[in-house]
Design an enzyme around this catalytic site. Structure first.
Site, mmCIF file in Angstrom:
data_model
loop_
_atom_site.group_PDB
_atom_site.id
_atom_site.type_symbol
_atom_site.label_atom_id
_atom_site.label_comp_id
_atom_site.label_asym_id
_atom_site.label_seq_id
_atom_site.Cartn_x
_atom_site.Cartn_y
_atom_site.Cartn_z
ATOM 1 N N PRO A 11 1.061 2.899 -1.605
ATOM 2 C CA PRO A 11 -0.032 2.417 -0.759
ATOM 3 C C PRO A 11 -1.369 3.006 -1.213
ATOM 4 O O PRO A 11 -1.406 3.968 -1.980
ATOM 5 C CB PRO A 11 0.353 2.898 0.638
ATOM 6 C CG PRO A 11 1.252 4.069 0.398
ATOM 7 C CD PRO A 11 1.981 3.786 -0.880
ATOM 8 N N CYS A 12 -2.451 2.432 -0.732
ATOM 9 C CA CYS A 12 -3.772 2.856 -1.182
ATOM 10 C C CYS A 12 -4.023 4.320 -0.836
ATOM 11 O O CYS A 12 -3.419 4.882 0.091
ATOM 12 C CB CYS A 12 -4.852 1.957 -0.599
ATOM 13 S SG CYS A 12 -5.361 2.389 1.079
ATOM 14 N N LEU A 13 -4.919 4.938 -1.572
ATOM 15 C CA LEU A 13 -5.168 6.369 -1.422
ATOM 16 C C LEU A 13 -5.694 6.749 -0.038
ATOM 17 O O LEU A 13 -5.520 7.883 0.401
ATOM 18 C CB LEU A 13 -6.159 6.832 -2.493
ATOM 19 C CG LEU A 13 -5.639 6.851 -3.929
ATOM 20 C CD1 LEU A 13 -6.764 7.246 -4.883
ATOM 21 C CD2 LEU A 13 -4.461 7.802 -4.080
ATOM 22 N N SER A 57 -4.477 6.067 2.650
ATOM 23 C CA SER A 57 -3.346 6.358 3.532
ATOM 24 C C SER A 57 -2.925 7.825 3.469
ATOM 25 O O SER A 57 -2.025 8.246 4.196
ATOM 26 C CB SER A 57 -2.150 5.478 3.161
ATOM 27 O OG SER A 57 -1.649 5.823 1.873
#
Length: 277
Positions: A177-179, A181
């Site tokens: 998931p994107c950073l 998160s």
């Protein structure tokens, strides 16, 4: 070989794209959107376009991998820049942060699709995602995006089965998931913080680790590894050197989560707030 149930779902997925004629894929390079891009290309050929959003929350290594995978598939691949970091509703990191991220993404993709004559924008949301807290799904639906994997009931495990069956080399790629998160809800997200988390995770990846997270909480980096890898990590890692490296990225403290890695762990605060366990 796929069992009959999964094979039937793959056939339904293929049929979905057969009805679309042209489709633009929200392509992050993760296994879900890569499978969607693969099936879309197999059905539509040059009438399918994969588009990756570039922003500070995307690791450069992930962007590079997405490009390589797109070449392997054969699908046309383009990059667009999104500007969620300009939205204070996003950077304040509320519990519905993903709503503002996906709003920016799908506003951008919808405009591009209209300009290029693509009647459909599709994403890689799978059936399992619908049972998790994913405010970004609402944002995508509000903008008319479709989720073919979820539509035909393909789960995360089945995504990997089908990807392996179709010869995708990334079929067992860990979720990434994107950073954004990596931060507890309520902690402001900045480009500097995203960069230090990204550098920390890249350094662990170069050590040969595959499944992990570096959670950022103020000046503290908390490393999450699968529970069965904790002992070996402590015994075989040059911990002082690792700490020094993380401190060079901007962290003051480096800790190891003794519970071990669990996807979506930061959402447990939401469960506590609602009394769920």
């Amino acid at each position: 070989m796929l069992d009959n149930t999964v094979l039937a779902k793959l056939e339904k997925l293929t049929a979905v794209f057969g009805e679309m004629q042209r489709a633009l894929i929200a392509y992050s390079g993760g296994i879900d959107s890569t499978l969607v891009a693969k099936v879309a290309y197999d059905v539509l050929g040059d009438r399918a376009l994969a588009v990756t959003a570039v922003s500070p929350s995307l690791l450069p290594e992930d962007l590079e991998e997405a490009g390589i995978q797109a070449v392997d598939i054969g699908i046309a691949h383009e990059l667009v820049r999104t500007h969620e970091m300009d939205n204070p509703n996003y950077t304040a990191n509320p519990i519905n942060r993903c709503y503002f991220c996906k709003s920016e993404l799908h506003d951008t993709l919808k405009l591009l699709a209209l300009e290029r004559g693509y009647p459909y924008v599709v994403d890689g949301v799978n059936a399992d995602d619908l049972s998790d807290y994913r405010p970004g799904i609402q944002a995508a639906k509000e903008r008319g995006a479709r989720s073919p994997l979820a539509e035909v009931g393909i789960t995360k495990a089945e995504v990997r089965e089908i990807a392996k069956h179709l010869g995708l080399s990334c079929w067992d790629k860990p979720a990434q998931p994107c950073l954004s998160s990596r931060f507890p809800y309520g902690e402001e997200i900045t480009i500097v913080k995203l960069q230090r988390v990204g550098r920390a995770e890249a350094s662990l990846r170069r050590m040969g680790l595959r499944t992990f997270r570096v959670r950022s909480d103020g000046d503290t980096a908390r490393i999450e590894l699968p529970a069965d890898q904790l002992k070996e990590f402590v015994l075989t890692t040059d911990l002082p050197t690792l700490v020094e490296k993380f401190q060079s990225f901007g962290f003051l403290y480096v800790t190891l989560d003794l519970e071990g890695f669990r996807s979506g762990k930061l959402n447990q605060v939401l469960q506590l707030a609602t009394g769920q366990h």
